[in-house]
Design an enzyme around this catalytic site. Structure first.
Site, PDB file in Angstrom:
ATOM      1  N   GLY A 162      32.533  -1.620 -38.548  1.00 50.16           N
ATOM      2  CA  GLY A 162      31.770  -2.574 -39.348  1.00 50.16           C
ATOM      3  C   GLY A 162      31.364  -1.893 -40.637  1.00 50.16           C
ATOM      4  O   GLY A 162      30.858  -0.759 -40.610  1.00 50.16           O
ATOM      5  N   PHE A 163      31.618  -2.557 -41.786  1.00 53.92           N
ATOM      6  CA  PHE A 163      31.283  -1.888 -43.048  1.00 53.92           C
ATOM      7  C   PHE A 163      30.593  -2.851 -44.013  1.00 53.92           C
ATOM      8  O   PHE A 163      30.876  -2.897 -45.196  1.00 53.92           O
ATOM      9  CB  PHE A 163      32.537  -1.255 -43.674  1.00 53.92           C
ATOM     10  CG  PHE A 163      32.243  -0.059 -44.530  1.00 53.92           C
ATOM     11  CD1 PHE A 163      31.619   1.060 -43.996  1.00 53.92           C
ATOM     12  CD2 PHE A 163      32.569  -0.044 -45.881  1.00 53.92           C
ATOM     13  CE1 PHE A 163      31.320   2.163 -44.780  1.00 53.92           C
ATOM     14  CE2 PHE A 163      32.292   1.058 -46.680  1.00 53.92           C
ATOM     15  CZ  PHE A 163      31.663   2.163 -46.126  1.00 53.92           C
ATOM     16  N   GLY A 173      26.413  -4.152 -44.864  1.00 56.54           N
ATOM     17  CA  GLY A 173      25.255  -3.403 -45.357  1.00 56.54           C
ATOM     18  C   GLY A 173      24.918  -2.202 -44.504  1.00 56.54           C
ATOM     19  O   GLY A 173      24.724  -1.091 -45.013  1.00 56.54           O
ATOM     20  N   LEU A 174      24.869  -2.392 -43.170  1.00 55.58           N
ATOM     21  CA  LEU A 174      24.501  -1.281 -42.280  1.00 55.58           C
ATOM     22  C   LEU A 174      25.581  -0.213 -42.239  1.00 55.58           C
ATOM     23  O   LEU A 174      25.284   0.975 -42.240  1.00 55.58           O
ATOM     24  CB  LEU A 174      24.252  -1.791 -40.860  1.00 55.58           C
ATOM     25  CG  LEU A 174      22.829  -2.178 -40.488  1.00 55.58           C
ATOM     26  CD1 LEU A 174      22.761  -2.457 -38.993  1.00 55.58           C
ATOM     27  CD2 LEU A 174      21.822  -1.111 -40.875  1.00 55.58           C
ATOM     28  N   LYS A 223      20.276  -6.424 -30.985  1.00 54.20           N
ATOM     29  CA  LYS A 223      18.935  -7.011 -31.015  1.00 54.20           C
ATOM     30  C   LYS A 223      18.630  -7.835 -29.765  1.00 54.20           C
ATOM     31  O   LYS A 223      17.560  -7.726 -29.203  1.00 54.20           O
ATOM     32  CB  LYS A 223      18.810  -7.936 -32.231  1.00 54.20           C
ATOM     33  CG  LYS A 223      18.842  -7.210 -33.559  1.00 54.20           C
ATOM     34  CD  LYS A 223      18.674  -8.218 -34.677  1.00 54.20           C
ATOM     35  CE  LYS A 223      18.841  -7.571 -36.037  1.00 54.20           C
ATOM     36  NZ  LYS A 223      18.774  -8.562 -37.111  1.00 54.20           N
ATOM     37  N   THR A 250      23.250  -9.466 -40.703  1.00 53.20           N
ATOM     38  CA  THR A 250      21.890  -9.225 -40.196  1.00 53.20           C
ATOM     39  C   THR A 250      21.005 -10.448 -40.442  1.00 53.20           C
ATOM     40  O   THR A 250      20.245 -10.864 -39.563  1.00 53.20           O
ATOM     41  CB  THR A 250      21.284  -7.981 -40.884  1.00 53.20           C
ATOM     42  OG1 THR A 250      22.144  -6.873 -40.639  1.00 53.20           O
ATOM     43  CG2 THR A 250      19.904  -7.662 -40.351  1.00 53.20           C
ATOM     44  N   GLU A 259      21.856 -13.224 -38.100  1.00 56.78           N
ATOM     45  CA  GLU A 259      21.283 -12.967 -36.770  1.00 56.78           C
ATOM     46  C   GLU A 259      19.793 -13.305 -36.751  1.00 56.78           C
ATOM     47  O   GLU A 259      19.282 -13.809 -35.755  1.00 56.78           O
ATOM     48  CB  GLU A 259      21.509 -11.504 -36.364  1.00 56.78           C
ATOM     49  CG  GLU A 259      22.945 -11.218 -35.938  1.00 56.78           C
ATOM     50  CD  GLU A 259      23.096  -9.860 -35.285  1.00 56.78           C
ATOM     51  OE1 GLU A 259      22.521  -9.660 -34.204  1.00 56.78           O
ATOM     52  OE2 GLU A 259      23.785  -8.995 -35.869  1.00 56.78           O
ATOM     53  N   HIS A 271      17.224 -16.839 -34.802  1.00 62.03           N
ATOM     54  CA  HIS A 271      15.959 -16.809 -34.055  1.00 62.03           C
ATOM     55  C   HIS A 271      14.974 -17.885 -34.505  1.00 62.03           C
ATOM     56  O   HIS A 271      13.936 -18.068 -33.888  1.00 62.03           O
ATOM     57  CB  HIS A 271      15.285 -15.433 -34.217  1.00 62.03           C
ATOM     58  CG  HIS A 271      15.965 -14.328 -33.475  1.00 62.03           C
ATOM     59  ND1 HIS A 271      15.800 -14.126 -32.123  1.00 62.03           N
ATOM     60  CD2 HIS A 271      16.817 -13.363 -33.896  1.00 62.03           C
ATOM     61  CE1 HIS A 271      16.525 -13.075 -31.750  1.00 62.03           C
ATOM     62  NE2 HIS A 271      17.141 -12.598 -32.806  1.00 62.03           N
TER      63      HIS A 271
END
Length: 331
Positions: free
Chosen positions: A14-15, A17-18, A124, A191, A194, A198
């Site tokens: 995965g490339f 932001g994180l 998460k 992110t 995700e 919620h």
């Protein structure tokens, strides 16, 4: 095949932001070397180390690390192809868990590939960790040491709660509150989606199906603020598994500002309990406002990866959480 030398060879899957932040975190490290990376469209591998600037530029300008010269390859099954080619000790799974079964599917792929080593995620959702728990036996049999929930929350704050709990004979509540500030939501699209999942009226499928324009419209309505309460966050199952308290005593919520790098509030965990003398008290652990989400996720992830390597080299395989094992600082 895991190396026995001191330098741990790390891959990042995965490339966004994180993943890009992970590359920056690894740059100055002498105990870890970043050698492999994959995104949706391609991968790059260089056993002597990858160049963060070149990989980030390839992503920004052409849309994939597969365009990095001369080590990049475009591939539709980028993770499988990288796994077959790369010689790594561990991977940080900086992948969006959309759909909610994705991380378990990736774990199964590692199991089936015959690869042995350490995997770390920053998952998460409680339900996502529950899916991984079902793979405990298979991971152990495959010679994989898997560290789950090793970001900020779950992760750093869950571990802090596990430590803080030791002062008490009984834990009454663990309350985690986070503040995240980012200048531009597009740097952390997965992110933010995700987080949107919620919100009341949303779920993982609905958030995943949203176009960037629809996300923009939602953020326009909320002035860029996402206020999240009683989230389905795996801190609860992790603290329950560690024997600290039942999951119904754990609550997680926070505020995400998608237009301002300054945190809207300080990230902290409050652990309230009763001491052996019968006193009720609260420990509070607060993260410095200057530490970014990326610093608080990627730092612990690699600390847990190093701890996982120590376990793996002793022949200890299977699934572990951030509340069970202490991270080791990566020099």
């Amino acid at each position: 095949m895991m190396s026995t030398d001191k330098v741990i060879r790390v891959g990042v899957l995965g490339f966004g932001g994180l993943g890009q932040a992970a590359a920056r975190v690894l740059e100055p490290k002498i105990e870890m070397k970043w050698v492999a990376v994959a995104d949706r469209k391609g991968y790059a591998y260089n056993e002597t180390g990858l160049d963060g600037d070149a990989c980030i530029a390839a992503c920004r300008d052409k849309g994939s690390v597969g365009y990095v010269q001369p080590y990049g390859m475009l591939a539709s099954n980028s993770i499988q192809e990288l796994l077959a080619k790369a010689n790594t000790d561990g991977y940080f799974l900086a992948l969006p868990n959309l759909p909610n079964t994705f991380m378990a599917d990736v774990a199964r792929m590692f199991i089936q590939s015959g690869w042995r080593g350490v995997l770390v995620d920053a998952l998460k959702r409680t339900s996502a960790v529950e899916q991984l728990l079902q793979l405990r036996g298979e991971l152990q049999a495959a010679g994989i040491t898997y560290m789950t929930g090793c970001g900020a929350t779950p992760g750093l704050l869950t571990a802090a709660a596990a430590l803080a709990a030791q002062s008490y004979a009984e834990i009454h509540s663990v309350k985690i509150t986070f503040g995240v500030g980012i200048a531009n939501w597009e740097a952390y699209r997965a992110t933010i989606r995700e987080d949107i999942a919620h919100l009341p009226g949303y779920n993982v499928e609905k958030a995943r199906a949203m176009s960037d324009a629809e996300v923009e419209m939602l953020l326009e309505k909320t002035n860029g603020i996402l206020a999240l309460e009683n989230m389905e966050h795996a801190d609860d199952i992790m603290l329950e598994l560690a024997g600290i308290c039942s999951r119904d005593r754990v609550s997680v919520g926070g505020v995400v500002d998608t237009r301002n790098p300054k945190k809207p509030l300080s990230t902290h965990v409050k652990v309230t309990g009763r001491t052996f003398e019968g006193k009720i008290s609260t420990h509070t652990f607060t993260l410095g406002d200057e530490t970014s989400m990326a610093a608080n996720v990627c730092g612990p992830a690699f600390g847990y990866l190093k701890a996982g390597i120590a376990l793996h080299r002793r022949g200890i395989y299977g699934l572990f959480t951030a509340a069970e094992v202490m991270p080791q600082f990566v020099k």
